[in-house]
Design a protein around this motif. Structure first.
Motif, PDB file in Angstrom:
ATOM      1  N   TYR A  16     -40.757 -89.020 -67.736  1.00  8.75           N
ATOM      2  CA  TYR A  16     -40.504 -88.272 -66.501  1.00  8.75           C
ATOM      3  C   TYR A  16     -40.330 -89.225 -65.314  1.00  8.75           C
ATOM      4  N   LEU A  17     -41.190 -90.232 -65.222  1.00 14.53           N
ATOM      5  CA  LEU A  17     -41.129 -91.168 -64.099  1.00 14.53           C
ATOM      6  C   LEU A  17     -39.894 -92.062 -64.159  1.00 14.53           C
ATOM      7  N   SER A  18     -39.347 -92.294 -65.340  1.00 14.74           N
ATOM      8  CA  SER A  18     -38.145 -93.115 -65.449  1.00 14.74           C
ATOM      9  C   SER A  18     -36.971 -92.478 -64.704  1.00 14.74           C
ATOM     10  N   ILE A  19     -37.027 -91.169 -64.517  1.00 12.36           N
ATOM     11  CA  ILE A  19     -35.977 -90.450 -63.782  1.00 12.36           C
ATOM     12  C   ILE A  19     -36.321 -90.352 -62.299  1.00 12.36           C
ATOM     13  N   THR A  20     -37.585 -90.069 -61.982  1.00  9.66           N
ATOM     14  CA  THR A  20     -37.970 -89.828 -60.586  1.00  9.66           C
ATOM     15  C   THR A  20     -38.375 -91.090 -59.834  1.00  9.66           C
ATOM     16  N   ASP A  21     -39.015 -92.048 -60.524  1.00 11.77           N
ATOM     17  CA  ASP A  21     -39.496 -93.269 -59.872  1.00 11.77           C
ATOM     18  C   ASP A  21     -39.604 -94.369 -60.926  1.00 11.77           C
ATOM     19  N   ALA A  22     -38.506 -95.051 -61.165  1.00  9.48           N
ATOM     20  CA  ALA A  22     -38.440 -96.032 -62.256  1.00  9.48           C
ATOM     21  C   ALA A  22     -39.398 -97.205 -62.068  1.00  9.48           C
ATOM     22  N   ALA A  23     -39.848 -97.458 -60.843  1.00  6.84           N
ATOM     23  CA  ALA A  23     -40.756 -98.591 -60.598  1.00  6.84           C
ATOM     24  C   ALA A  23     -42.197 -98.274 -60.978  1.00  6.84           C
ATOM     25  N   PHE A  87     -56.098 -89.034 -63.761  1.00  8.02           N
ATOM     26  CA  PHE A  87     -54.869 -89.747 -63.409  1.00  8.02           C
ATOM     27  C   PHE A  87     -55.130 -90.414 -62.070  1.00  8.02           C
ATOM     28  N   VAL A  88     -55.262 -91.715 -62.065  1.00  7.82           N
ATOM     29  CA  VAL A  88     -55.580 -92.454 -60.837  1.00  7.82           C
ATOM     30  C   VAL A  88     -54.358 -93.265 -60.431  1.00  7.82           C
ATOM     31  N   CYS A  89     -53.923 -93.093 -59.201  1.00 10.81           N
ATOM     32  CA  CYS A  89     -52.818 -93.885 -58.666  1.00 10.81           C
ATOM     33  C   CYS A  89     -53.439 -95.063 -57.926  1.00 10.81           C
ATOM     34  N   ASN A  90     -53.486 -96.192 -58.600  1.00 10.54           N
ATOM     35  CA  ASN A  90     -54.230 -97.357 -58.148  1.00 10.54           C
ATOM     36  C   ASN A  90     -53.318 -98.321 -57.366  1.00 10.54           C
ATOM     37  N   TYR A  91     -53.024 -97.937 -56.148  1.00  7.69           N
ATOM     38  CA  TYR A  91     -52.207 -98.753 -55.250  1.00  7.69           C
ATOM     39  C   TYR A  91     -52.965 -98.869 -53.939  1.00  7.69           C
ATOM     40  N   GLY A  92     -53.162-100.078 -53.461  1.00  4.06           N
ATOM     41  CA  GLY A  92     -53.939-100.268 -52.243  1.00  4.06           C
ATOM     42  C   GLY A  92     -53.130-100.878 -51.124  1.00  4.06           C
ATOM     43  N   GLY A  93     -53.763-100.967 -49.958  1.00  4.55           N
ATOM     44  CA  GLY A  93     -53.152-101.595 -48.795  1.00  4.55           C
ATOM     45  C   GLY A  93     -51.890-100.886 -48.359  1.00  4.55           C
ATOM     46  N   SER A  94     -50.816-101.649 -48.213  1.00  7.85           N
ATOM     47  CA  SER A  94     -49.549-101.086 -47.736  1.00  7.85           C
ATOM     48  C   SER A  94     -48.887-100.186 -48.775  1.00  7.85           C
ATOM     49  N   LYS A  95     -49.377-100.213 -50.020  1.00  6.32           N
ATOM     50  CA  LYS A  95     -48.803 -99.381 -51.087  1.00  6.32           C
ATOM     51  C   LYS A  95     -49.518 -98.033 -51.224  1.00  6.32           C
ATOM     52  N   TYR A  96     -50.387 -97.703 -50.281  1.00  6.96           N
ATOM     53  CA  TYR A  96     -51.119 -96.436 -50.363  1.00  6.96           C
ATOM     54  C   TYR A  96     -50.166 -95.244 -50.354  1.00  6.96           C
ATOM     55  N   ILE A  97     -49.094 -95.354 -49.579  1.00  3.44           N
ATOM     56  CA  ILE A  97     -48.100 -94.269 -49.548  1.00  3.44           C
ATOM     57  C   ILE A  97     -47.471 -94.108 -50.938  1.00  3.44           C
ATOM     58  N   LEU A 103     -48.823 -89.754 -57.098  1.00  2.00           N
ATOM     59  CA  LEU A 103     -49.739 -88.672 -57.445  1.00  2.00           C
ATOM     60  C   LEU A 103     -49.001 -87.333 -57.401  1.00  2.00           C
ATOM     61  N   SER A 104     -48.124 -87.187 -56.415  1.00  2.00           N
ATOM     62  CA  SER A 104     -47.294 -85.967 -56.350  1.00  2.00           C
ATOM     63  C   SER A 104     -46.411 -85.848 -57.579  1.00  2.00           C
ATOM     64  N   TYR A 105     -45.859 -86.968 -58.037  1.00  2.00           N
ATOM     65  CA  TYR A 105     -45.022 -86.946 -59.237  1.00  2.00           C
ATOM     66  C   TYR A 105     -45.824 -86.547 -60.472  1.00  2.00           C
ATOM     67  N   VAL A 106     -47.061 -87.021 -60.561  1.00  2.00           N
ATOM     68  CA  VAL A 106     -47.918 -86.648 -61.696  1.00  2.00           C
ATOM     69  C   VAL A 106     -48.153 -85.144 -61.694  1.00  2.00           C
ATOM     70  N   ILE A 107     -48.461 -84.597 -60.533  1.00  2.00           N
ATOM     71  CA  ILE A 107     -48.718 -83.152 -60.435  1.00  2.00           C
ATOM     72  C   ILE A 107     -47.448 -82.363 -60.744  1.00  2.00           C
ATOM     73  N   GLN A 108     -46.302 -82.832 -60.260  1.00  2.00           N
ATOM     74  CA  GLN A 108     -45.027 -82.166 -60.573  1.00  2.00           C
ATOM     75  C   GLN A 108     -44.726 -82.234 -62.065  1.00  2.00           C
ATOM     76  N   MET A 160     -59.982 -93.603 -55.212  1.00  2.00           N
ATOM     77  CA  MET A 160     -58.537 -93.787 -55.082  1.00  2.00           C
ATOM     78  C   MET A 160     -57.871 -92.430 -55.237  1.00  2.00           C
ATOM     79  N   PRO A 161     -56.604 -92.290 -54.845  1.00  2.00           N
ATOM     80  CA  PRO A 161     -55.911 -91.009 -55.062  1.00  2.00           C
ATOM     81  C   PRO A 161     -55.902 -90.662 -56.549  1.00  2.00           C
ATOM     82  N   PHE A 162     -56.326 -89.448 -56.864  1.00  2.00           N
ATOM     83  CA  PHE A 162     -56.465 -89.058 -58.271  1.00  2.00           C
ATOM     84  C   PHE A 162     -56.277 -87.570 -58.441  1.00  2.00           C
ATOM     85  N   ALA A 163     -56.055 -87.183 -59.674  1.00  2.00           N
ATOM     86  CA  ALA A 163     -56.077 -85.776 -60.082  1.00  2.00           C
ATOM     87  C   ALA A 163     -56.747 -85.742 -61.454  1.00  2.00           C
TER      88      ALA A 163
END
Length: 196
Positions: A16-23, A87-97, A103-108, A160-163
């Motif tokens: 799913y992420l390969s289509i919405t956010d390949a990084a 599901f933890v989105c482990n990005y800190g500092g300037s990558k918090y956004i 996390l929104s992509y995981v929920i979607q 951290m941001p999680f669901a």
């Protein structure tokens, strides 16, 4: 079976992420190890962590008898488990956004596909006899603020941001036969009728 369920989930999320956010990258690991030497691969990833499991009590009273064509097999019924997956989105500092976006992509992803069955999903999971029976659903599991505090306290204290999702009904069985007996095909009654 638990490992295969999480591998299937990871594979589907990566697809799913390969289509919405390949990084975005997904790993299965213990998020509690983040600030240790063993947690070097955890930063800048979506981390799947198993935090709890429970037996599904409504399916606990299954019969140990299975009928075949020519015999009856007695074996202990499977254990049905619910897994609590973080599901933890482990990005800190300037990558918090990025963490919030992913996390929104995981929920979607789960909203779009909350039911998984190995036969209908393609992938490169390890082969196994029990893999054909693997099916489960995901539902969002909401924690109270107190439960969140306890959870992150036990995982190292840094939230951290999680669901959290409840992965329902993984069946575990050893297929160990207790005994095997032939089926009763007919009943003969050789007793004479009783006159009253």
């Amino acid at each position: 079976m638990i490992d295969r369920a999480l591998l299937l989930l990871k594979e589907e999320l990566e697809s799913y992420l390969s289509i919405t956010d390949a990084a975005a990258t997904v790993v299965i690991d213990n998020i509690g190890l983040f600030e240790t030497a063993a947690g070097t691969q955890l930063p800048d990833n979506i981390v799947l962590t198993l935090v709890n499991l429970e037996e599904e009590s409504t399916l606990k009273n299954n019969t140990p008898l299975k009928k075949g064509y020519s015999n009856a097999v007695y074996q202990n019924p499977p254990v049905f488990l619910n897994l609590y997956v973080l599901f933890v989105c482990n990005y800190g500092g300037s990558k918090y956004i990025d963490a919030l976006k992913r996390l929104s992509y995981v929920i979607q992803f789960v909203q779009g596909k909350n039911s998984f069955h190995y036969a209908s999903d393609t992938g490169s999971l390890p082969p196994g006899e029990d893999i054909l029976d693997m099916k489960f659903t995901l539902e969002l599991y909401t924690l109270t603020f107190e439960q969140i505090n306890h959870l992150w306290g036990s995982l190292g204290g840094r939230q951290m941001p999680f669901a959290m999702y409840k992965l329902r009904l993984i069946a575990l069985t050893s297929n160990n036969r207790l005994r095997e007996v032939p089926l009763i095909e007919e009943i003969e009654n050789n007793n004479a009728p009783i006159n009253r």
